[in-house]
Design an enzyme around this catalytic site. Structure first.
Site, PDB file in Angstrom:
ATOM      1  N   GLU A   1      35.496  49.022  42.603  1.00 14.77           N
ATOM      2  CA  GLU A   1      35.472  48.024  43.679  1.00 14.77           C
ATOM      3  C   GLU A   1      35.511  48.678  45.050  1.00 14.77           C
ATOM      4  OE1 GLU A   1      38.515  45.001  43.411  1.00 14.77           O
ATOM      5  OE2 GLU A   1      37.193  43.633  42.363  1.00 14.77           O
TER       6      GLU A   1
ATOM      7  N   HIS B   1      34.149  60.540  18.548  1.00 12.50           N
ATOM      8  CA  HIS B   1      33.430  60.151  17.335  1.00 12.50           C
ATOM      9  C   HIS B   1      32.472  58.997  17.608  1.00 12.50           C
ATOM     10  CE1 HIS B   1      36.023  62.765  14.799  1.00 12.50           C
ATOM     11  NE2 HIS B   1      36.790  62.616  15.862  1.00 12.50           N
TER      12      HIS B   1
ATOM     13  N   LYS C   1      30.700  34.288  41.324  1.00 11.39           N
ATOM     14  CA  LYS C   1      31.495  33.078  41.550  1.00 11.39           C
ATOM     15  C   LYS C   1      30.625  31.967  42.118  1.00 11.39           C
ATOM     16  CE  LYS C   1      35.720  35.618  42.575  1.00 11.39           C
ATOM     17  NZ  LYS C   1      36.700  35.959  43.597  1.00 11.39           N
TER      18      LYS C   1
HETATM   19  O1  PA5 Z   1      41.011  43.862  44.029  1.00  8.99           O
HETATM   20  C1  PA5 Z   1      40.775  42.695  44.280  1.00  8.99           C
HETATM   21  O2  PA5 Z   1      40.865  42.251  45.416  1.00  8.99           O
HETATM   22  C2  PA5 Z   1      40.409  41.723  43.183  1.00  8.99           C
HETATM   23  O3  PA5 Z   1      40.301  42.354  41.968  1.00  8.99           O
HETATM   24  C3  PA5 Z   1      41.472  40.645  43.078  1.00  8.99           C
HETATM   25  O4  PA5 Z   1      42.707  41.258  42.857  1.00  8.99           O
HETATM   26  C4  PA5 Z   1      41.178  39.661  41.976  1.00  8.99           C
HETATM   27  O5  PA5 Z   1      39.925  39.079  42.183  1.00  8.99           O
HETATM   28  C5  PA5 Z   1      42.231  38.580  41.907  1.00  8.99           C
HETATM   29  O6  PA5 Z   1      42.352  37.921  43.128  1.00  8.99           O
HETATM   30  P1  PA5 Z   1      43.580  37.008  43.466  1.00  8.99           P
HETATM   31  O7  PA5 Z   1      44.811  37.828  43.458  1.00  8.99           O
HETATM   32  O8  PA5 Z   1      43.289  36.440  44.822  1.00  8.99           O
HETATM   33  O9  PA5 Z   1      43.638  35.915  42.403  1.00  8.99           O
END
Ligand code: PA5
Length: 439
Positions: free
Chosen positions: A279, A300, A414
């Site tokens: 990310e 393996h 989303k």
């Molecule tokens: O790193 C990030 O920002 C995302 O992975 C969020 O943690 C994830 O989408 C969950 O978001 P939230 O805590 O708003 O539910």
């Protein structure tokens, strides 16, 4: 063995001019530490370990003790950065078969990290008739996966144990002011913890997002934080070594980094690492693709691809010094399996030889190999590792020329999902996607 993480690039950088990247790494480090780079409103994690005070730890320990006393199960609801850190640390520190053993405390189980109907059904089946609590974690408070899980388990808990028990044993971890979860928690009178505005999800494991579930699982959050503080105060050389090596390899055409462990309890640490680096760096059509393998298991299966497939990968082996227990391989009179040559050795000796042999084989096969060593899997060293990877990620991302602290790409699915679900406010997108599916 050093008392800290070490990054060893002996088999990574042969023939690669990595030191020329040192100035770039130092500049990236300076950008990070001065807060002058992109995403600088999300740097709350940088000095987080040393800023956690006694009152915060005491409050978390008190909440954890209450849940441990009242509940047989604690369902931790969250996804992405609101899930993976706690899961990684708990799995790393737990007995591998904790789910099947009675160790005196509640079982920490996870939900809201998928939309699996059967997963939710099975978890409901597990906790039915048992006292359970909920830690619901969402920074935005609006993420679909945890929202669905929370709606289901909140209703179940209220019906099963009554409103008062539910109110006492649901804890929300969310934004200080904003979001649906904050509103709901206020309305229902839940205890709450705050995810700081300036700490993004994937950097939040050392906030209550991670610390509360980890404490509920019975682990020493003070030692975890202390380990992180050690790296915050004295980890920069290792951070730079890692950031330099991986960027040098990327520039040399190695587009995939495989994090390999030879320690089964580290499986989810690699999952957490994949989110952290994926990310943070996967932007502007750039970035090292983070993958992981559990070895020797995956030798393996994926072993063939690593040894002999397309030469676009490098491997970072996460090597653990000491195991917690020793098992000696017994001698056998018949020796039908031919193992007497290692009789009297402990199992980890064999694993270590497999690790070294694998590293050398992969290097010979054209897969550069970085080694990260930790002395043992304990709270302290996992704390070190967390902070080390976070800081190296910030430095590495700036070296790559991306903003390591946003994640615009995660919105695309989303938008489509909401359009397909016909969520109010998405009418135009719904019409567009329906037309697209018809064509
Ligand atoms: O790193 C990030 O920002 C995302 O992975 C969020 O943690 C994830 O989408 C969950 O978001 P939230 O805590 O708003 O539910």
């Amino acid at each position: 063995m050093s008392e800290k993480i070490q990054v060893i690039s002996q088999y990574a950088l042969q023939g690669i001019e990595a030191q020329s990247l040192r100035n770039a790494a130092l500049a990236a480090q300076q950008t990070l530490e001065s807060g002058s780079g992109e995403g600088n409103d999300f740097l709350g994690w940088l000095h987080l370990p040393s800023s956690i005070d006694e009152s915060q730890l005491l409050a978390i320990e008190k909440s954890a003790a209450q849940l441990r006393q009242q509940c047989e199960y604690v369902i931790t609801i969250g996804i992405g950065g609101s899930y993976l850190g706690a899961k990684a640390v708990i799995e790393a520190l737990s007995d591998h078969f904790a789910a099947y053993k009675n160790n005196g405390g509640p079982k920490v189980v996870f939900a809201g990290n998928n939309i699996g109907e059967d997963y939710l059904y099975d978890l409901m089946d597990l906790v039915r008739g048992h006292k359970f609590g909920i830690i619901v974690i969402s920074k935005s408070g609006t993420t679909t996966e945890p929202a669905i899980a929370f709606r289901l388990f909140k209703e179940m808990l209220e019906k099963q144990e009554g409103k008062e028990f539910a109110q006492r044993n649901i804890i929300a971890v969310t934004d200080a002011h904003r979001g649906a979860l904050r509103v709901l928690a206020t309305q229902e009178g839940y205890d709450t913890y705050v995810i700081p505005d300036d700490v993004g999800g994937r950097f939040s494991v050392l906030t209550p997002v991670g610390l509360l579930p980890i404490a509920v699982a019975g682990f020493d959050i003070r030692a975890l934080v202390a380990g992180a503080v050690e790296m915050e105060q004295d980890g920069d050389e290792q951070v730079l070594n890692y950031a330099i090596a991986r960027n040098a390899l990327y520039q040399d055409g190695k587009k995939i980094e495989i994090l390999a462990n030879f320690t089964p309890r580290l499986h989810f640490l690699a999952e957490w690492w994949k989110q952290l680096y994926g990310e943070s760096e996967g932007k502007d059509h750039k970035g090292i693709f983070p993958a992981s393998v559990d070895l020797t298991t995956d030798l393996h299966s994926m072993g063939q691809m690593i040894q002999d497939g397309e030469r676009t990968i490098f491997e970072t082996v996460l090597s653990v010094g000491d195991q917690q227990h020793e098992i000696i391989i017994p001698s056998d009179d018949a020796d039908l399996d031919g193992l007497n040559y290692i009789a009297g050795k402990n199992v980890d000796y064999v694993n270590k030889m497999a690790e070294l042999g694998t590293r050398l084989a992969h290097v010979d096969g054209g897969v550069p190999n970085l080694l990260i060593t930790i002395p043992a899997v304990t709270e302290r060293y996992i704390g070190q590792l967390i902070y080390f990877f976070e800081k190296a990620c910030g430095v590495s991302g700036y070296m790559l020329g991306v903003n390591p602290f946003n994640q615009p790409g995660v919105e695309a699915y989303k938008k489509n999902m909401f359009a397909l679900l016909e969520k109010p406010g998405h009418e135009e997108a719904t019409a567009q996607i329906k037309a697209r599916l018809k064509s």
